[in-house]
Design a protein around this motif. Structure first.
Motif, PDB file in Angstrom:
ATOM      1  N   THR A  12       0.790  -1.185   0.114  1.00  0.00           N
ATOM      2  CA  THR A  12       0.123  -0.058   0.008  1.00  0.00           C
ATOM      3  C   THR A  12       0.905   1.233  -0.149  1.00  0.00           C
ATOM      4  O   THR A  12       1.979   1.192   0.477  1.00  0.00           O
ATOM      5  N   LEU A  54      -7.705   2.815   3.927  1.00  0.00           N
ATOM      6  CA  LEU A  54      -7.457   1.458   3.890  1.00  0.00           C
ATOM      7  C   LEU A  54      -7.977   0.741   5.174  1.00  0.00           C
ATOM      8  O   LEU A  54      -8.098   1.511   6.198  1.00  0.00           O
ATOM      9  N   THR A  57      -7.071   0.999   9.429  1.00  0.00           N
ATOM     10  CA  THR A  57      -6.354   1.957   9.592  1.00  0.00           C
ATOM     11  C   THR A  57      -7.112   2.884  10.618  1.00  0.00           C
ATOM     12  O   THR A  57      -6.781   4.237  10.894  1.00  0.00           O
ATOM     13  N   ASP A 212       3.939   7.025   2.624  1.00  0.00           N
ATOM     14  CA  ASP A 212       3.269   5.712   3.559  1.00  0.00           C
ATOM     15  C   ASP A 212       3.315   4.218   2.850  1.00  0.00           C
ATOM     16  O   ASP A 212       2.355   3.625   2.786  1.00  0.00           O
ATOM     17  N   ARG A 214       3.570   0.740   2.898  1.00  0.00           N
ATOM     18  CA  ARG A 214       3.528  -0.187   3.919  1.00  0.00           C
ATOM     19  C   ARG A 214       2.807  -1.378   3.329  1.00  0.00           C
ATOM     20  O   ARG A 214       1.866  -1.233   2.562  1.00  0.00           O
ATOM     21  N   MET A 216       0.311  -4.555   3.815  1.00  0.00           N
ATOM     22  CA  MET A 216      -1.019  -4.694   4.447  1.00  0.00           C
ATOM     23  C   MET A 216      -0.735  -5.715   5.624  1.00  0.00           C
ATOM     24  O   MET A 216      -1.392  -5.378   6.902  1.00  0.00           O
ATOM     25  N   GLN A 218       1.981  -5.231   7.538  1.00  0.00           N
ATOM     26  CA  GLN A 218       2.306  -4.158   8.460  1.00  0.00           C
ATOM     27  C   GLN A 218       1.292  -3.456   9.166  1.00  0.00           C
ATOM     28  O   GLN A 218       1.345  -3.004  10.203  1.00  0.00           O
ATOM     29  N   ILE A 219       0.269  -2.805   8.391  1.00  0.00           N
ATOM     30  CA  ILE A 219      -0.616  -2.201   8.868  1.00  0.00           C
ATOM     31  C   ILE A 219      -1.528  -3.267   9.773  1.00  0.00           C
ATOM     32  O   ILE A 219      -1.951  -2.730  10.999  1.00  0.00           O
ATOM     33  N   TYR A 220      -1.681  -4.531   9.325  1.00  0.00           N
ATOM     34  CA  TYR A 220      -2.401  -5.466  10.694  1.00  0.00           C
ATOM     35  C   TYR A 220      -1.362  -5.543  11.737  1.00  0.00           C
ATOM     36  O   TYR A 220      -1.988  -5.814  13.047  1.00  0.00           O
ATOM     37  N   ARG A 222       0.351  -3.520  13.072  1.00  0.00           N
ATOM     38  CA  ARG A 222       0.481  -2.099  13.952  1.00  0.00           C
ATOM     39  C   ARG A 222      -1.154  -2.060  14.528  1.00  0.00           C
ATOM     40  O   ARG A 222      -0.956  -1.726  15.936  1.00  0.00           O
ATOM     41  N   SER A 223      -2.138  -2.523  13.936  1.00  0.00           N
ATOM     42  CA  SER A 223      -3.445  -2.837  14.363  1.00  0.00           C
ATOM     43  C   SER A 223      -3.200  -3.399  15.750  1.00  0.00           C
ATOM     44  O   SER A 223      -4.094  -3.259  16.747  1.00  0.00           O
TER      45      SER A 223
END
Length: 231
Positions: A12, A54, A57, A212, A214, A216, A218-220, A222-223
């Motif tokens: 992303t 996304l 987020t 930005d 990243r 997905m 990495q987003i997961y 971080r969440s």
């Protein structure tokens, strides 16, 4: 994590289009489509799309949603629903299957057709099933024209990995100078992909801001880290 396919293979990034790069609002989606088409030509890339927020987020845009086949009192405001604007191919790129109907097309967007997708839990709540939602009409403002539901997408955890998937409406992409792009490729997260993305975007639109970057995954992660922090 909410009907996703291989988050580690989903890159992303955010691309901004300055006003100087578009003569009118109508040019913005065409520039974004051209960028998506060029990114799709990178070797190893199987899908590309974009949306304004996304998953996971915690972006929280909401509107009341009226359904044409539901009665409302004169002063009644229906419940707020999560809304996102999306481009064609967003769900295929995410790896989220459609439960019924079809996806958006670029023709829908460029011709400003009154079509829309909703999440499966939205469809089930209003009409009992995804299939029953196809052909129904909704709008977010009593003065707006009705939009026809042409597709129902699988539920997605937009507010975080630990939160239930919100009831969501997916409007066609609207002119916006900053959008999140998604690239499905086994090279996600690598410097070589970052280099190719920059070269590909800048070959058509020199100097567009790309930020930005990243995966997905990495987003997961971080969440999940937000939810596991001990006070």
């Amino acid at each position: 994590m909410g009907l996703f396919g291989r988050p580690e293979a989903l890159q992303t990034l955010r691309i901004s289009i300055p006003r100087s790069a578009a003569q009118s609002d109508a040019d913005i989606p065409r520039i974004q489509q051209n960028i998506a088409d060029r990114l799709a030509s990178i070797p190893g890339v199987s899908a590309v799309s974009l949306m304004n927020g996304l998953p996971m987020t915690n972006s929280a845009s909401q509107d009341p949603i009226f359904s044409r086949d539901h009665p409302y009192a004169a002063d009644q405001i229906p419940p707020l629903r999560r809304f996102i604007t999306t481009a064609p191919g967003a769900f295929a790129t995410l790896g989220t299957p459609l439960a019924a109907g079809r996806d958006l097309t670029w023709t829908d967007i460029h011709e400003k057709r009154k079509v829309v997708l909703v999440s499966e839990n939205f469809a089930s709540e209003y009409w009992g099933s995804a299939r029953n939602a196809i052909g129904k009409q909704i709008r977010s403002n009593p003065n707006d024209a009705w939009s026809e539901i042409v597709g129902v997408a699988g539920d997605i955890r937009h507010y975080g990995a630990d939160k239930k998937p919100p009831s969501t409406v997916y409007w066609p992409l609207k002119p916006s100078n900053s959008m999140a792009f998604m690239i499905r490729t086994p090279c996600a997260g690598t410097e070589s992909l970052f280099t190719e993305v920059r070269q590909t975007v800048w070959s058509a639109n020199p100097g567009l801001p790309i930020t930005d970057m990243r995966t997905m995954q990495q987003i997961y992660d971080r969440s999940m880290s937000r939810t596991s922090t001990v006070p």
